[in-house]
Write a protein that holds these residues in place. Sequence first.
Motif, mmCIF file in Angstrom:
data_model
loop_
_atom_site.group_PDB
_atom_site.id
_atom_site.type_symbol
_atom_site.label_atom_id
_atom_site.label_comp_id
_atom_site.label_asym_id
_atom_site.label_seq_id
_atom_site.Cartn_x
_atom_site.Cartn_y
_atom_site.Cartn_z
ATOM 1 N N VAL A 1 -5.067 -2.222 -1.053
ATOM 2 C CA VAL A 1 -4.215 -2.448 -2.205
ATOM 3 C C VAL A 1 -5.104 -2.300 -3.434
ATOM 4 O O VAL A 1 -6.041 -3.069 -3.628
ATOM 5 C CB VAL A 1 -3.565 -3.846 -2.172
ATOM 6 N N ASN B 1 3.085 -4.649 -6.257
ATOM 7 C CA ASN B 1 3.760 -4.746 -4.957
ATOM 8 C C ASN B 1 3.281 -5.977 -4.201
ATOM 9 O O ASN B 1 4.068 -6.645 -3.518
ATOM 10 C CB ASN B 1 3.487 -3.495 -4.123
ATOM 11 N N GLU C 1 -1.248 -0.817 -7.137
ATOM 12 C CA GLU C 1 -0.343 -1.385 -6.129
ATOM 13 C C GLU C 1 -0.277 -2.914 -6.173
ATOM 14 O O GLU C 1 0.473 -3.520 -5.401
ATOM 15 C CB GLU C 1 -0.804 -0.946 -4.736
ATOM 16 N N ASP D 1 0.829 -1.209 0.000
ATOM 17 C CA ASP D 1 0.000 0.000 0.000
ATOM 18 C C ASP D 1 0.862 1.257 0.000
ATOM 19 O O ASP D 1 1.174 1.815 1.046
ATOM 20 C CB ASP D 1 -0.917 -0.032 1.226
ATOM 21 N N ARG D 2 1.214 1.735 -1.182
ATOM 22 C CA ARG D 2 2.121 2.875 -1.303
ATOM 23 C C ARG D 2 1.473 4.206 -0.919
ATOM 24 O O ARG D 2 2.158 5.120 -0.491
ATOM 25 C CB ARG D 2 2.670 2.978 -2.724
#
Length: 89
Positions: free
Chosen positions: A66, A73, A70, A59-60
């Motif tokens: 998410v 990732n 994302e 979760d950037r």
Amino acid sequence: MPIRGVPCAWTVEEFKSWLKQFDVDRDGKISKAELRQAIRRRGCWFATARAGRAVRRADRDHNGYVDDAELENLVAFAREHLGMNISAR
């Protein structure tokens, strides 16, 4: 030993498609609870702790979910920490 209905090897698109079935509220994002269900279905131990860790890593934007942007990732996390064989093709 494979779990019924869960492949041993995935493509990235197969993994994303499988994961999206756990998006129970159909908001286009995977929550910690939804990811926990996916991890449990996979047969992994410590699903709650792993789901929390996976969401934090993937979760950037730090919104607790998410989203599509994302998911790559999350793919990386699944490869490294869940032992999932996910290939680009």
